[in-house]
Every structure is written in C-alpha cells, then in structure tokens.
Design a protein around this motif. Structure first.
Motif, PDB file in Angstrom:
ATOM      1  N   HIS A   1      -6.001  -1.895 -12.598  1.00  0.00           N
ATOM      2  CA  HIS A   1      -5.512  -0.948 -12.529  1.00  0.00           C
ATOM      3  C   HIS A   1      -4.404  -0.591 -12.571  1.00  0.00           C
ATOM      4  O   HIS A   1      -3.845  -1.081 -12.534  1.00  0.00           O
ATOM      5  CB  HIS A   1      -6.390  -0.229 -11.693  1.00  0.00           C
ATOM      6  CG  HIS A   1      -6.017   0.029 -10.323  1.00  0.00           C
ATOM      7  ND1 HIS A   1      -6.438  -1.363  -9.933  1.00  0.00           N
ATOM      8  CD2 HIS A   1      -4.884   0.038  -9.556  1.00  0.00           C
ATOM      9  CE1 HIS A   1      -5.364  -1.564  -8.505  1.00  0.00           C
ATOM     10  NE2 HIS A   1      -4.118  -0.281  -8.384  1.00  0.00           N
ATOM     11  N   HIS A  31      -0.952   2.187 -13.359  1.00  0.00           N
ATOM     12  CA  HIS A  31       0.226   2.619 -11.662  1.00  0.00           C
ATOM     13  C   HIS A  31       1.004   2.636 -13.474  1.00  0.00           C
ATOM     14  O   HIS A  31       2.184   2.022 -13.700  1.00  0.00           O
ATOM     15  CB  HIS A  31       0.601   1.823 -10.822  1.00  0.00           C
ATOM     16  CG  HIS A  31      -0.502   2.128  -9.505  1.00  0.00           C
ATOM     17  ND1 HIS A  31      -1.376   2.729  -9.037  1.00  0.00           N
ATOM     18  CD2 HIS A  31      -1.285   0.266  -9.281  1.00  0.00           C
ATOM     19  CE1 HIS A  31      -2.108   2.542  -8.310  1.00  0.00           C
ATOM     20  NE2 HIS A  31      -1.589   1.485  -8.494  1.00  0.00           N
ATOM     21  N   HIS A  50      -2.337  -4.201 -11.860  1.00  0.00           N
ATOM     22  CA  HIS A  50      -2.739  -5.188 -11.275  1.00  0.00           C
ATOM     23  C   HIS A  50      -4.000  -4.976 -10.361  1.00  0.00           C
ATOM     24  O   HIS A  50      -4.134  -4.501 -10.301  1.00  0.00           O
ATOM     25  CB  HIS A  50      -0.889  -4.961  -9.700  1.00  0.00           C
ATOM     26  CG  HIS A  50      -1.208  -3.852  -8.894  1.00  0.00           C
ATOM     27  ND1 HIS A  50      -0.482  -4.003  -7.928  1.00  0.00           N
ATOM     28  CD2 HIS A  50      -2.030  -2.631  -9.195  1.00  0.00           C
ATOM     29  CE1 HIS A  50      -1.502  -2.894  -7.307  1.00  0.00           C
ATOM     30  NE2 HIS A  50      -1.219  -2.103  -8.076  1.00  0.00           N
ATOM     31  N   GLU A  62      -5.407  -6.466  -6.569  1.00  0.00           N
ATOM     32  CA  GLU A  62      -5.216  -6.756  -4.858  1.00  0.00           C
ATOM     33  C   GLU A  62      -6.775  -7.265  -4.868  1.00  0.00           C
ATOM     34  O   GLU A  62      -7.691  -6.298  -4.606  1.00  0.00           O
ATOM     35  CB  GLU A  62      -4.943  -5.444  -4.490  1.00  0.00           C
ATOM     36  CG  GLU A  62      -3.586  -4.924  -4.967  1.00  0.00           C
ATOM     37  CD  GLU A  62      -3.065  -3.609  -5.033  1.00  0.00           C
ATOM     38  OE1 GLU A  62      -4.419  -2.897  -5.598  1.00  0.00           O
ATOM     39  OE2 GLU A  62      -2.644  -2.971  -4.325  1.00  0.00           O
TER      40      GLU A  62
HETATM   41 FE   FE2 Z   1      -3.023  -0.597  -6.864  1.00  0.00          FE
END
Ligand code: FE2
Length: 290
Positions: A71, A73, A115, A117
């Motif tokens: 996603h 940012h 990125h 996670e």
């Molecule tokens: Fe994030």
C-alpha cells in the motif's frame, strides 16, 4: 506548589490536566488486521502534528496473519513500535527490515513509497503501535527515508523512583532519544511505572501531548486514566509539564510535539495540505510514480 524532580533535567512545577479521555475505535486495516484506532481523524487538528495512533495486541493469529500487503503513503512519517512479535517490512525505495520485540521502524514516506508490513510468525502474540507524524509542507515531497531501530539501540534509563523510560524520540531525563526531528520536535517515550511511582516530564505549553495507557492504570493531576485509554493533555500556559502517577503497575506511551498549524488534507494513506495535492498524489500513485 509542589515540585516533582527526578533529575536536574525534568522539574515540573505544575502538571497539565487531562482535557479528555478517549477510548478509540475498534477497526481493521490492511488484510484484516484487527486494531484500535486511538487517535482518529477528528482529533488530528487537536493533536497536530500527530495524525493517527493505532494500537494492536492479540494472541490470535487470525487477527494479524494477513498483515499489511503493498500500500502507498505520501506526505508524512510512520513510526511503528513493536512490543511483541515480528513484522517484515519491504518498500519501493529498496528498504527491507525485520521489526521485532521492542524495536522501532521509522519511515519517512515523503513524496511516496509503496510498502508492505507482513507478520513473520504464524502464532504467538503480536502487539504494538503505529503512530503517524505529519511533515511540514516544505518537507512533504522529500525523498523517502527509512531506519530500523533495534531494541538495544533505544536509550533507556531508570529514574530514582524506579520508572523505566525508553526514549524513542526527543529527550527526557538527560537522555537523548534514538530519533530527533526538526520542526515538530517529537517526544516519544515508553514508560514502565511500578505501583505508586510517579514520573515527571517537562513539556513546552504550546506542544500538543497525549498519554496512552496500555497496562495497568495512571492518574494525571487527579484524573484516572484506565488501561487502553488515551488522555489528551491540556495546553494550559501555566503548566510546565506533566506528572503521571501509577495507581497500579503501569505501562504507557507519552507523546508530544510542536504543532505545524498548517492545513491538513487526508485521503486514506495520503496526507497533504490541499485537495489539489491529494488529487496529484492519487494521479502519481496510479501512474506508477511512487
Ligand atoms: Fe503502511
């Protein structure tokens, strides 16, 4: 007036009071990760320069196993602090890192990153926090940046009252934190207080500040702050800091920073100053320019 002093560096003559106690909103994000959004969008102006605080904590892998797949940012920084568990980070700027127990990942999205996670465990506890720190308008389109801060690199100190502090950012009790930031001057402390102990922290009155209790319970200037609650601290010009007292053994985050006082325009993972800049962010992302 009573002065609580733990070291020459932190004398507080008059504590800030609690303006509001916030429960946060249970929600899910990424691929179904359950979390509590403690600092929500309606509080962004009040808690400027902080845009969001998510708390996650579960023993059930179904609550976290999906993680946060790719996603984007733009326009701010994400600060992820793990209490328990392991998450693998990868981003479009070529950074990769493993975030684990007690460590921090500080990522400047700047002009844009994509990125992921993802949990690097299939069972056991996953617990931590993600804070979003805004960037000043002049830095929103800076180059992305990333740092993994392992637990051992976070400066710690035990006060004379037996309070253990970890200084993630800023400076406290004569200890420089792992990170320093210009303009917003963020203070980010993780505190562990034995029952009955108190902790003083000097704070400039204009800085916005809040406390999130994640174990036990605290009292601040006579107001109880139960577990899993955020206390927004008032900005009374006559207060020079805050004094926290643990009614039972407690762990809490104390976060403060200098407000930017700039317009905030947010669309999901993009936080800019104007709608036009948001439209541009979406275009740039869709055109593969992140
Ligand atoms: Fe994030």
């Amino acid at each position: 007036m009573k002065t609580v002093t733990h070291s020459a560096a932190e004398a507080v003559t008059k504590s800030r009071v609690v303006e509001q106690v916030i429960a946060g909103q249970p929600t899910s994000d990424g691929a179904g990760v359950k979390l509590t959004r403690v600092l929500t969008q309606p509080l962004q102006r009040r808690l400027d320069p902080f845009l969001m605080l998510d708390a996650f904590g579960t023993d059930d892998p179904q609550d976290y196993i999906g993680g946060f797949p790719d996603h984007p940012h733009r326009g701010f920084e994400t600060v992820t602090y793990m209490i328990a568990g392991r998450m693998r980070h990868r981003d479009s700027a070529g950074h990769e890192g493993l975030l684990s127990n007690g460590g921090v990942q500080w990522m400047t999205a700047g002009r844009g990153v994509i990125h992921s996670e993802l949990p690097e465990q299939e069972d056991g506890r996953m617990e931590g926090f993600q804070l979003w720190l805004n960037l000043p308008a002049k830095n929103k389109l800076r180059a992305p940046w990333y740092r993994d801060i392992q637990s051992a690199e976070i400066p710690e100190r035990v006060t004379v009252n037996g309070v253990k502090l970890r200084v993630i950012a800023g400076r406290s009790h004569g200890v420089d934190g792992a990170m320093q930031r210009e303009v917003t001057l963020p203070l980010y402390l993780d505190l562990e207080l034995p029952a009955g102990a108190s902790f003083a922290q000097a704070l400039p009155p204009a800085h916005n500040a809040f406390v999130y209790v994640y174990r036990g319970a605290l009292a601040i200037a006579g107001t109880p702050v139960p577990v899993q609650r955020m206390a927004i601290l008032g900005n009374d010009a006559g207060s020079d800091g805050v004094v926290l007292t643990a009614s039972v053994a407690a762990r809490a985050l104390l976060i403060a920073g200098r407000p930017l006082s700039e317009p905030i325009a947010q669309h999901g993972p993009f936080v800019m100053n104007t709608r036009d800049e948001i439209v541009q962010a979406v275009r740039d992302y869709q055109a593969g320019r992140f």
